[in-house]
Scaffold this motif. Structure first.
Motif, mmCIF file in Angstrom:
data_model
loop_
_atom_site.group_PDB
_atom_site.id
_atom_site.type_symbol
_atom_site.label_atom_id
_atom_site.label_comp_id
_atom_site.label_asym_id
_atom_site.label_seq_id
_atom_site.Cartn_x
_atom_site.Cartn_y
_atom_site.Cartn_z
ATOM 1 N N ASN A 93 31.435 44.964 39.635
ATOM 2 C CA ASN A 93 32.380 43.851 39.530
ATOM 3 C C ASN A 93 31.957 42.683 40.415
ATOM 4 O O ASN A 93 32.134 41.518 40.047
ATOM 5 N N TYR A 112 47.528 50.646 27.732
ATOM 6 C CA TYR A 112 47.219 49.681 28.785
ATOM 7 C C TYR A 112 46.909 48.295 28.182
ATOM 8 O O TYR A 112 46.398 48.222 27.083
ATOM 9 N N LEU A 114 45.073 44.496 28.926
ATOM 10 C CA LEU A 114 44.140 43.751 29.750
ATOM 11 C C LEU A 114 44.573 42.298 29.806
ATOM 12 O O LEU A 114 44.792 41.669 28.774
ATOM 13 N N HIS A 115 44.758 41.787 31.007
ATOM 14 C CA HIS A 115 45.086 40.379 31.213
ATOM 15 C C HIS A 115 43.871 39.721 31.855
ATOM 16 O O HIS A 115 43.192 40.333 32.689
ATOM 17 N N SER A 126 38.860 36.317 36.445
ATOM 18 C CA SER A 126 39.601 37.424 37.027
ATOM 19 C C SER A 126 40.355 38.148 35.929
ATOM 20 O O SER A 126 40.605 37.592 34.858
ATOM 21 N N ASP A 128 43.077 41.922 35.123
ATOM 22 C CA ASP A 128 43.827 43.070 35.628
ATOM 23 C C ASP A 128 44.244 43.925 34.448
ATOM 24 O O ASP A 128 44.283 43.455 33.302
ATOM 25 N N ILE A 129 44.536 45.176 34.718
ATOM 26 C CA ILE A 129 44.971 46.119 33.686
ATOM 27 C C ILE A 129 46.356 46.607 34.067
ATOM 28 O O ILE A 129 46.582 47.036 35.203
ATOM 29 N N THR A 130 47.289 46.533 33.122
ATOM 30 C CA THR A 130 48.650 47.001 33.377
ATOM 31 C C THR A 130 49.059 47.992 32.293
ATOM 32 O O THR A 130 48.449 48.037 31.218
ATOM 33 N N TYR A 139 51.874 39.889 35.612
ATOM 34 C CA TYR A 139 50.500 39.557 35.965
ATOM 35 C C TYR A 139 50.434 38.223 36.699
ATOM 36 O O TYR A 139 49.598 38.018 37.590
ATOM 37 N N ASP A 142 50.435 37.517 40.779
ATOM 38 C CA ASP A 142 49.239 37.500 41.626
ATOM 39 C C ASP A 142 48.393 36.256 41.428
ATOM 40 O O ASP A 142 47.550 35.939 42.267
ATOM 41 N N GLU A 146 45.389 33.551 43.814
ATOM 42 C CA GLU A 146 43.973 33.389 43.477
ATOM 43 C C GLU A 146 43.605 31.962 43.099
ATOM 44 O O GLU A 146 42.460 31.536 43.275
ATOM 45 N N PHE A 225 39.109 52.184 34.031
ATOM 46 C CA PHE A 225 38.778 50.979 34.782
ATOM 47 C C PHE A 225 37.268 50.781 34.849
ATOM 48 O O PHE A 225 36.762 49.656 34.712
#
Length: 257
Positions: A93, A112, A114-115, A126, A128-130, A139, A142, A146, A225
């Motif tokens: 990463n 799940y 993916l954002h 960037s 994230d996975i929720t 999402y 956060d 950033e 992940f």
């Protein structure tokens, strides 16, 4: 399969270029114990090469690698590859993030989900996975840590007047989200905003098509992940190849040809 090796070498060279201070001279994350002959960088490069060629099954990958012992003299077993790919997630990463910075220079979101946030050129900055039952707007909580002083164009899943106000007041982020048809005060979407948001939709289409994001054999969250990071890092690597060649970075399907 010699063509596979040529593409692997090209990706490995890129990984070496962006791994400064991440690995030692042998290409490994410093740790106690026996020094692996098949380095961590080689594990990452092999994973990215497989993903870029739509080989999303480790079994299929190692079947294809049979007979290439002269090219991969220190090749590890499939079980070892699976374990070490998970262990090298942070390095993979970090390499992806460095390629992103090189391409965009710090330019200013899928059971799940993916954002992701991408730049106007389509480079994922960037993600994230929720879990699927978590509302999309979570999402955004956060995002304000950033980014700042920018505009973000999201889809209707991110509609939230309170969140839009919070992002603007806390980080000067202007969140632009199209109105729902039945929403009070409906207005048509501003065309330039729609075109900007189309870029992330194209990225996700490529993830599903070429990188087969919807097909995943992970049994536990860490495995999921690891695979998602590999796919996104492979995607960024192909964008970087196009960037170096002066070609449109979004044309990733034939980047290595």
């Amino acid at each position: 399969m010699h063509n596979f090796y040529a593409k692997y070498v090209k990706i490995l060279d890129i990984c070496k270029q962006f791994s400064k201070n991440l690995v030692n001279e042998q290409g490994n994350v410093p740790r106690r114990g026996v020094v692996p002959k098949f380095s961590d960088l080689e594990v990452i490069a092999l994973s990215l090469t497989a993903e870029s060629l739509s080989i999303d099954s480790e079994n299929c990958l190692f079947v294809r690698l049979k007979g290439l012992g002269d090219l991969f003299p220190n090749l590890i077993s499939r079980r070892q590859f699976n374990t070490r790919r998970k262990l090298t997630i942070p390095v993979c990463n970090a390499i992806r993030e460095r390629m992103t910075d090189e391409i965009d220079g710090g330019e200013s979101l899928f059971r799940y989900k993916l954002h992701a946030v991408c730049g106007l050129g389509g480079v994922i900055h960037s993600f994230d996975i929720t879990k699927a039952n978590v509302h999309d707007i979570n999402y955004l909580k956060d995002v304000k840590y950033e980014y700042h002083d920018c505009s973000i164009f999201g889809d209707r899943g991110y509609i939230s007047a309170s969140m839009q106000l919070d992002l603007f007041e806390s980080a000067n982020i202007r969140l632009e989200v199209p109105y729902r048809l039945n929403q009070k005060g409906w207005k048509p979407t501003f065309i330039p905003f729609a075109k900007a948001r189309k870029r992330i939709e194209t990225d996700f289409s490529q993830f599903v098509g070429q990188f087969m994001l919807n097909r995943n054999y992970a049994k536990q969250p860490p495995g999921l992940f690891a695979r998602v990071i590999s796919k996104i890092a492979s995607f960024t690597t192909l964008q970087y190849v196009n960037y170096l060649s002066g070609r449109p970075i979004g044309h990733v399907k034939y980047a290595l040809d």
